[in-house]
Design a protein around this motif. Sequence first.
Motif, PDB file in Angstrom:
ATOM      1  N   PRO A  59      -6.567   1.166  -2.818  1.00 37.09           N
ATOM      2  CA  PRO A  59      -6.459   2.603  -3.104  1.00 37.09           C
ATOM      3  C   PRO A  59      -6.709   2.949  -4.567  1.00 37.09           C
ATOM      4  O   PRO A  59      -7.256   4.020  -4.866  1.00 37.09           O
ATOM      5  CB  PRO A  59      -5.025   2.940  -2.696  1.00 37.09           C
ATOM      6  CG  PRO A  59      -4.285   1.648  -2.731  1.00 37.09           C
ATOM      7  CD  PRO A  59      -5.293   0.609  -2.340  1.00 37.09           C
ATOM      8  N   ALA A 115      -3.712   5.570   0.624  1.00 31.22           N
ATOM      9  CA  ALA A 115      -2.880   4.399   0.887  1.00 31.22           C
ATOM     10  C   ALA A 115      -2.556   4.271   2.374  1.00 31.22           C
ATOM     11  O   ALA A 115      -2.633   3.184   2.952  1.00 31.22           O
ATOM     12  CB  ALA A 115      -1.588   4.484   0.074  1.00 31.22           C
ATOM     13  N   SER A 118       1.906   1.869  -3.599  1.00 29.16           N
ATOM     14  CA  SER A 118       0.887   1.808  -4.652  1.00 29.16           C
ATOM     15  C   SER A 118       0.635   3.162  -5.309  1.00 29.16           C
ATOM     16  O   SER A 118       0.401   3.239  -6.521  1.00 29.16           O
ATOM     17  CB  SER A 118      -0.419   1.258  -4.086  1.00 29.16           C
ATOM     18  OG  SER A 118      -0.930   2.112  -3.073  1.00 29.16           O
ATOM     19  N   SER A 119       0.688   4.244  -4.541  1.00 27.54           N
ATOM     20  CA  SER A 119       0.390   5.568  -5.087  1.00 27.54           C
ATOM     21  C   SER A 119       1.359   5.936  -6.207  1.00 27.54           C
ATOM     22  O   SER A 119       0.945   6.301  -7.305  1.00 27.54           O
ATOM     23  CB  SER A 119       0.447   6.620  -3.971  1.00 27.54           C
ATOM     24  OG  SER A 119       0.326   7.916  -4.504  1.00 27.54           O
ATOM     25  N   LEU A 139       0.817  -1.210   0.000  1.00 23.37           N
ATOM     26  CA  LEU A 139       0.000   0.000   0.000  1.00 23.37           C
ATOM     27  C   LEU A 139       0.854   1.264   0.000  1.00 23.37           C
ATOM     28  O   LEU A 139       0.502   2.265  -0.619  1.00 23.37           O
ATOM     29  CB  LEU A 139      -0.927   0.008   1.223  1.00 23.37           C
ATOM     30  CG  LEU A 139      -2.205  -0.824   1.099  1.00 23.37           C
ATOM     31  CD1 LEU A 139      -2.835  -1.025   2.472  1.00 23.37           C
ATOM     32  CD2 LEU A 139      -3.186  -0.152   0.156  1.00 23.37           C
TER      33      LEU A 139
END
Length: 534
Positions: free
Chosen positions: A128, A414, A76-77, A73
């Motif tokens: 997300p 996230a 992930s952005s 997480l």
Amino acid sequence: MSAVAASAAPARRSGAPNPWVIAIVVSIATFMEVLDTTIANVALRYISGGLGVSSDEASWVVTTYLVSNAITLTASSFIAKRYGRKRFYLACLALFTISSVLCGFAWNIESLIFFRILQGFAGGGMVPISQSILADSFPPEKRGQAFALFGVAVVVAPVVGPTLGGWLSDNVSWHWCFLINGPVGVLAFALVWFLVTESDEAKREREQIKRRGVRFDLIGFLAVATFLGALELVLDRGQTEDWFASNFIIVSATVCLLAFLFMIPWELKHDNPVVDLRMIWSRQFGSCFLVMMATGAILIATTQFLPELLQSFYGYTATWAGLALSPGGIVTMTMMFVVGRVTNVVQPKYLIALGAAIVAFAMWDLTRLSPDVNFGYFVWSRVFVGLGLPLIFIPITTASYDGIPKNKTDQASALINVARNVGGSIGVSIAQNTLAFREQFHQSRLVEHITPTSPAYHQTLEATVTALKARGLSATQAEQGAIAVIGQTLEKQVGYLAYIDVFHVLMLISLSAVPLALILRNVKTGGGAPAGAH
């Protein structure tokens, strides 16, 4: 609403899929991913028996998934921005589906844990990015309802998991707790491929990142992964390894501390940190982060320990243990849509505080545990939890984005999901350690009353011997049987008292969220989730 924010959610284009169809598609995929945080909970006995391992080792199937999920997480952005949301989402969905099938074919506990880690890594990017897709697909005034549908997937899935997992374990095989993701994953992949498109704004943002040459914070990511992984080792193995009397725990704790101490200055000075610590240390977002950790701890810990309690002390099958949680899921599903509308008129901090208080009441209600409670007792406890959780989940989405710059909303999303997963893992560990410690405590206290000089013990022993003799046992057999019956009764009493202590601890965790919620700022209501709430 600025022109830029408005462009993030343009009006529906001619021929474009209905945004509610997209919402349902991504919610199905998210539901499948979050479901796997708890679907194996009631199957742990089957897993430990089938693979020939202890229940403690089998519990790693749950906690390793949560931690690996949280680690991904944090990255992930950036990955979604750099390589495209749809592309990254499809890659995560494909790996998740494949690793799920591999979990179903695992041949030993080591292979199962490895595939579960892969599952967690893949699943970490799905939640997300699902939120990003929803934000891109809906205009600001409709996002509250869209996030309510998404919230159903995230909050109801951990409750449905034990019911489905219990039925599959009792009637088919524990392997199908994982194999079931195969056909669902293939269907979700096809639907996302054909229906979901990336917004023009997301494409422009990707091109800007490429032009600026922004690089991924690999060192920071490795520091975060090391910190969370080592922390999980300490929390999971501490009790069985006798804590700091074990060199393994000492080394793990040292690695955890060093990674944490390295991570702080590195992330603070990095231009593009994988974890924005300044965001976490702010009053608004930091409070939301802690509240979500507490929420995750309650949700995951109770979803694991209630089925275990029902199977161990009340003789429920895995299916019925899971069914005891189902009414709470129905209440949660209903409440998510209600709260989605209420957040437009009531300040989030009051809803969050109310939700935490209701969940604390549910935990207190469980401290009335006794051998005589029935199925309805456990159903009502989950109904109360089902009432409280939506009052936390939806409002905290709105509150956490308040004051966050638009270019930071992906990371905010996230981190809130990281908080839920890490909190869930910590909650399970706290509950496990509390249970083990208090079992030892109550065992030592109750045994003090079973002595040759105790009149109560002699009366109980004589009454039990008499009853066994009446069934045709000899004097020697009756006496041995009576001692065994008293020992079993003592063991059950110890278990009840220890579980009551666990629920007391979970009640205090939930109550800690109330003051954290009340210190949140007032936010602008009426628009649901803020623009760019990814």
